[in-house]
Design an enzyme around this catalytic site. Structure first.
Site, PDB file in Angstrom:
ATOM      1  N   GLY A   1       0.789  -1.230   0.000  1.00 51.95           N
ATOM      2  CA  GLY A   1       0.000   0.000   0.000  1.00 51.95           C
ATOM      3  C   GLY A   1       0.814   1.269   0.000  1.00 51.95           C
ATOM      4  O   GLY A   1       0.279   2.347   0.247  1.00 51.95           O
TER       5      GLY A   1
ATOM      6  N   CYS B   1     -19.513   1.968 -24.422  1.00 54.10           N
ATOM      7  CA  CYS B   1     -20.879   2.442 -24.203  1.00 54.10           C
ATOM      8  C   CYS B   1     -21.236   2.397 -22.723  1.00 54.10           C
ATOM      9  O   CYS B   1     -22.037   1.574 -22.271  1.00 54.10           O
ATOM     10  CB  CYS B   1     -21.861   1.637 -25.044  1.00 54.10           C
ATOM     11  SG  CYS B   1     -21.611   1.960 -26.778  1.00 54.10           S
ATOM     12  N   GLU B   2     -20.546   3.215 -21.990  1.00 54.26           N
ATOM     13  CA  GLU B   2     -20.744   3.512 -20.571  1.00 54.26           C
ATOM     14  C   GLU B   2     -20.059   4.855 -20.435  1.00 54.26           C
ATOM     15  O   GLU B   2     -19.257   5.222 -21.274  1.00 54.26           O
ATOM     16  CB  GLU B   2     -19.978   2.524 -19.670  1.00 54.26           C
ATOM     17  CG  GLU B   2     -20.513   1.124 -19.604  1.00 54.26           C
ATOM     18  CD  GLU B   2     -21.630   0.946 -18.593  1.00 54.26           C
ATOM     19  OE1 GLU B   2     -21.868   1.872 -17.785  1.00 54.26           O
ATOM     20  OE2 GLU B   2     -22.266  -0.117 -18.631  1.00 54.26           O
TER      21      GLU B   2
ATOM     22  N   GLU C   1       4.674  -6.137   1.421  1.00 57.74           N
ATOM     23  CA  GLU C   1       4.120  -6.650   0.162  1.00 57.74           C
ATOM     24  C   GLU C   1       3.793  -5.501  -0.791  1.00 57.74           C
ATOM     25  O   GLU C   1       2.631  -5.202  -1.047  1.00 57.74           O
ATOM     26  CB  GLU C   1       2.833  -7.433   0.457  1.00 57.74           C
ATOM     27  CG  GLU C   1       3.015  -8.583   1.412  1.00 57.74           C
ATOM     28  CD  GLU C   1       1.685  -9.038   2.020  1.00 57.74           C
ATOM     29  OE1 GLU C   1       0.652  -8.375   1.810  1.00 57.74           O
ATOM     30  OE2 GLU C   1       1.693 -10.060   2.707  1.00 57.74           O
ATOM     31  N   PRO C   2       4.794  -4.824  -1.315  1.00 62.28           N
ATOM     32  CA  PRO C   2       4.520  -3.702  -2.214  1.00 62.28           C
ATOM     33  C   PRO C   2       4.047  -4.166  -3.596  1.00 62.28           C
ATOM     34  O   PRO C   2       4.647  -5.076  -4.173  1.00 62.28           O
ATOM     35  CB  PRO C   2       5.877  -3.006  -2.318  1.00 62.28           C
ATOM     36  CG  PRO C   2       6.882  -4.078  -2.056  1.00 62.28           C
ATOM     37  CD  PRO C   2       6.240  -5.056  -1.122  1.00 62.28           C
ATOM     38  N   GLY C   3       2.981  -3.586  -4.074  1.00 64.46           N
ATOM     39  CA  GLY C   3       2.516  -3.865  -5.434  1.00 64.46           C
ATOM     40  C   GLY C   3       2.775  -2.645  -6.292  1.00 64.46           C
ATOM     41  O   GLY C   3       3.752  -2.530  -7.046  1.00 64.46           O
TER      42      GLY C   3
ATOM     43  N   ARG D   1      -9.249   2.223 -13.547  1.00 70.60           N
ATOM     44  CA  ARG D   1      -9.007   2.867 -12.249  1.00 70.60           C
ATOM     45  C   ARG D   1      -9.696   4.229 -12.078  1.00 70.60           C
ATOM     46  O   ARG D   1     -10.258   4.498 -11.020  1.00 70.60           O
ATOM     47  CB  ARG D   1      -7.502   3.003 -11.987  1.00 70.60           C
ATOM     48  CG  ARG D   1      -6.773   1.653 -11.971  1.00 70.60           C
ATOM     49  CD  ARG D   1      -5.298   1.792 -11.653  1.00 70.60           C
ATOM     50  NE  ARG D   1      -5.080   2.123 -10.269  1.00 70.60           N
ATOM     51  CZ  ARG D   1      -4.702   3.296  -9.816  1.00 70.60           C
ATOM     52  NH1 ARG D   1      -4.419   4.278 -10.661  1.00 70.60           N
ATOM     53  NH2 ARG D   1      -4.560   3.507  -8.527  1.00 70.60           N
TER      54      ARG D   1
ATOM     55  N   TYR E   1      -2.410  -2.335 -11.759  1.00 71.68           N
ATOM     56  CA  TYR E   1      -3.873  -2.407 -11.881  1.00 71.68           C
ATOM     57  C   TYR E   1      -4.378  -1.763 -13.174  1.00 71.68           C
ATOM     58  O   TYR E   1      -5.472  -1.218 -13.221  1.00 71.68           O
ATOM     59  CB  TYR E   1      -4.543  -1.780 -10.636  1.00 71.68           C
ATOM     60  CG  TYR E   1      -3.951  -2.290  -9.354  1.00 71.68           C
ATOM     61  CD1 TYR E   1      -4.131  -3.611  -8.979  1.00 71.68           C
ATOM     62  CD2 TYR E   1      -3.147  -1.479  -8.542  1.00 71.68           C
ATOM     63  CE1 TYR E   1      -3.545  -4.109  -7.815  1.00 71.68           C
ATOM     64  CE2 TYR E   1      -2.558  -1.971  -7.382  1.00 71.68           C
ATOM     65  CZ  TYR E   1      -2.759  -3.280  -7.028  1.00 71.68           C
ATOM     66  OH  TYR E   1      -2.182  -3.772  -5.892  1.00 71.68           O
TER      67      TYR E   1
ATOM     68  N   TYR F   1     -12.281   3.742  -8.911  1.00 68.80           N
ATOM     69  CA  TYR F   1     -12.077   4.398  -7.613  1.00 68.80           C
ATOM     70  C   TYR F   1     -11.461   5.785  -7.744  1.00 68.80           C
ATOM     71  O   TYR F   1     -10.639   6.183  -6.910  1.00 68.80           O
ATOM     72  CB  TYR F   1     -11.319   3.512  -6.616  1.00 68.80           C
ATOM     73  CG  TYR F   1     -10.200   2.628  -7.152  1.00 68.80           C
ATOM     74  CD1 TYR F   1      -9.142   3.153  -7.871  1.00 68.80           C
ATOM     75  CD2 TYR F   1     -10.202   1.255  -6.881  1.00 68.80           C
ATOM     76  CE1 TYR F   1      -8.113   2.348  -8.319  1.00 68.80           C
ATOM     77  CE2 TYR F   1      -9.170   0.437  -7.323  1.00 68.80           C
ATOM     78  CZ  TYR F   1      -8.126   0.994  -8.045  1.00 68.80           C
ATOM     79  OH  TYR F   1      -7.107   0.185  -8.482  1.00 68.80           O
TER      80      TYR F   1
HETATM   81  C1  LIG Z   1      -3.132  -5.631  -3.092  1.00 68.68           C
HETATM   82  C2  LIG Z   1      -2.338  -6.104  -1.952  1.00 68.68           C
HETATM   83  C3  LIG Z   1      -1.073  -5.579  -1.709  1.00 68.68           C
HETATM   84  C4  LIG Z   1      -0.450  -4.486  -2.534  1.00 68.68           C
HETATM   85  O1  LIG Z   1      -1.089  -3.264  -2.475  1.00 68.68           O
HETATM   86  P1  LIG Z   1      -0.428  -2.033  -3.255  1.00 68.68           P
HETATM   87  O2  LIG Z   1      -1.317  -0.884  -2.933  1.00 68.68           O
HETATM   88  O3  LIG Z   1      -0.427  -2.350  -4.700  1.00 68.68           O
HETATM   89  O4  LIG Z   1       0.950  -1.869  -2.704  1.00 68.68           O
HETATM   90  C5  LIG Z   1      -0.343  -6.114  -0.652  1.00 68.68           C
HETATM   91  N1  LIG Z   1      -0.839  -7.094   0.111  1.00 68.68           N
HETATM   92  C6  LIG Z   1      -2.058  -7.631  -0.102  1.00 68.68           C
HETATM   93  C7  LIG Z   1      -2.522  -8.731   0.755  1.00 68.68           C
HETATM   94  C8  LIG Z   1      -2.846  -7.157  -1.135  1.00 68.68           C
HETATM   95  O5  LIG Z   1      -4.051  -7.687  -1.316  1.00 68.68           O
END
Ligand SMILES: *Cc1c(COP(=O)(O)O)cnc(C)c1O
Length: 401
Positions: free
Chosen positions: A220, A330-331, A261-263, A300, A358, A304
């Site tokens: 996050g 068509c939205e 857990e960085p995404g 996105r 995403y 949100y």
């Molecule tokens: C989606 C998710 C993340 C990553 O979130 P980001 O905002 O992309 O960093 C980490 N851990 C879990 C369990 C998630 O579901």
């Protein structure tokens, strides 16, 4: 560090539009920010791969030494295909059938269980034999807005920490080996104190788990979306996490590893969506710029209210005007309202920034439109990593007499 407008124009000419482009070097640089900041600590990073799962991206993540976090057992299988060892794969479940946990167990990966019900089933089936993690809901608010906040007291994610007694009942009934405690409070978290709060919540319950080896603070981290936006301050986060740990030595006397857990942090800024202008519609109050993409490719903004910076790379020095940038679905798929762009003409190329996380991953075939191609730029080489959908792909799996 970013790809230049000229590079993006060349890629559009070579591969056509709409096109997702990813810059491997950006991912490497973001990962280095994490490992540099936490160099003095025992910290592990698991890329939350639901942000972008193209196998070539996973291979790149693997090659730079980052681990991987999966949201489904299919993502676990993709991670195996990309060459990750089971010990470098984490599966953080959410609302899934127990059979999927059994499958993950069978594959030998780390598992975070997110419901009492599945914890009970896990105990019945595996007892003490397989160390496991708990996904907890810390009841704290974190993240950019409610839609991307996952740790508050109305959230479906995790086992609420106030059900600790019930958790401990199950743990002792089956003599479970709880190895990891996980929380994930949301996305777009700039305030590092949210992570410190999470640590505080965890430290209240750590004494109950004697075999704990790690705490997992989820992902996050915030990335900048517009000029002037900040990013989660990693050195500051590392300092605060260290402080929190020295204020609360593990009562069980054991060293605890810290996991993240960085995404988005790793891949958001690495991605670009290249689109072309189909039509311009002049209205008395607004000029609509209709592009050859829509919520089927990048949802996105509509899903949100995410902000994506957009640039007209065909006319970078043109006079600035205000536009509504809309899709061809068509939205009502408005990417941006009242957005300043250098004067736009039909046929111009518009680039969307921060399209790595995403973006493609949430794309669909809505309106029977094809998904875009994906391209990876790595070591100055350009590689097509997914071909553009063709018409036949729309019929795949349909049963035609
Ligand atoms: C989606 C998710 C993340 C990553 O979130 P980001 O905002 O992309 O960093 C980490 N851990 C879990 C369990 C998630 O579901």
């Amino acid at each position: 560090m970013a790809l230049s407008q000229q590079q993006l124009k060349n890629l559009a000419a070579e591969f056509g539009t709409p096109l997702y482009v990813y810059d491997a070097e950006h991912i490497t640089a973001q990962y280095k920010k994490l490992t540099d900041a936490f160099a003095q600590t025992d910290t592990k990073f698991f890329y939350a791969c639901k942000a972008l799962t193209n196998i070539n991206i996973l291979k790149h993540i693997n090659s730079i030494g980052c681990n991987v976090d999966c949201s489904s057992v299919n993502e676990v299988k993709l991670a195996f295909l990309a060459g990750f060892e089971p010990k470098r794969i984490l599966y953080t479940s959410n609302g899934i059938h127990f059979s999927e946990i059994e499958e993950a167990q069978n594959l030998g990966v780390h598992i975070n269980i997110d419901s009492l019900s599945n914890l009970e089933k896990f105990g019945q089936k595996f007892g003490h034999s397989y160390p496991v993690g708990l996904r907890l809901r810390p009841n704290i608010m974190g993240g950019g807005n409610l839609k991307v906040s996952t740790g508050h007291d109305q959230s479906k994610f995790g086992i609420p920490v106030d059900q600790l007694d019930q958790i401990l009942d199950v743990v002792s009934k089956y003599n479970l080996h709880i190895q990891n405690l996980h929380i994930h409070t949301g996305s777009d978290i700039k305030d590092v104190d949210v992570f410190v709060k999470g640590i505080e919540v965890l430290f209240d319950i750590i004494p109950s788990f004697k075999k704990l080896e790690s705490i997992d603070l989820g992902g996050g981290f915030k990335v900048p979306y517009q000029d002037g936006d900040g990013e989660t301050d990693m050195p500051l986060l590392a300092k605060k996490v260290n402080e929190a740990f020295s204020n609360h030595p593990n009562p069980n006397g054991k060293h605890l590893q810290v996991w993240f857990e960085p995404g988005k942090f790793l891949v958001s800024g690495a991605g670009y969506l290249l689109t072309e202008v189909n039509v311009i519609k002049e209205n008395p109050n607004t000029t609509f710029v209709g592009i050859n993409s829509g919520l089927n490719h990048l949802i996105r903004p509509m899903f949100y209210d995410a902000y994506h910076k957009i640039e007209n790379i065909s006319n970078p020095t043109g006079e600035e005007k205000s536009y509504a940038v809309t899709g061809y679905i068509c939205e009502t798929d408005t990417f941006a309202w009242d957005r300043k762009l250098n004067e736009v003409k039909e046929g111009d190329l518009l680039v969307f920034y921060n399209a790595g996380a995403y973006g493609f991953e949430m794309s669909s075939n809505f309106n029977s439109r094809q998904k875009p191609a994906e391209v990876l730029v790595k070591d100055d080489k350009v590689q097509l990593i997914r071909r553009r959908d063709e018409f036949e792909d729309l019929l795949k799996n349909q049963i035609i007499d």
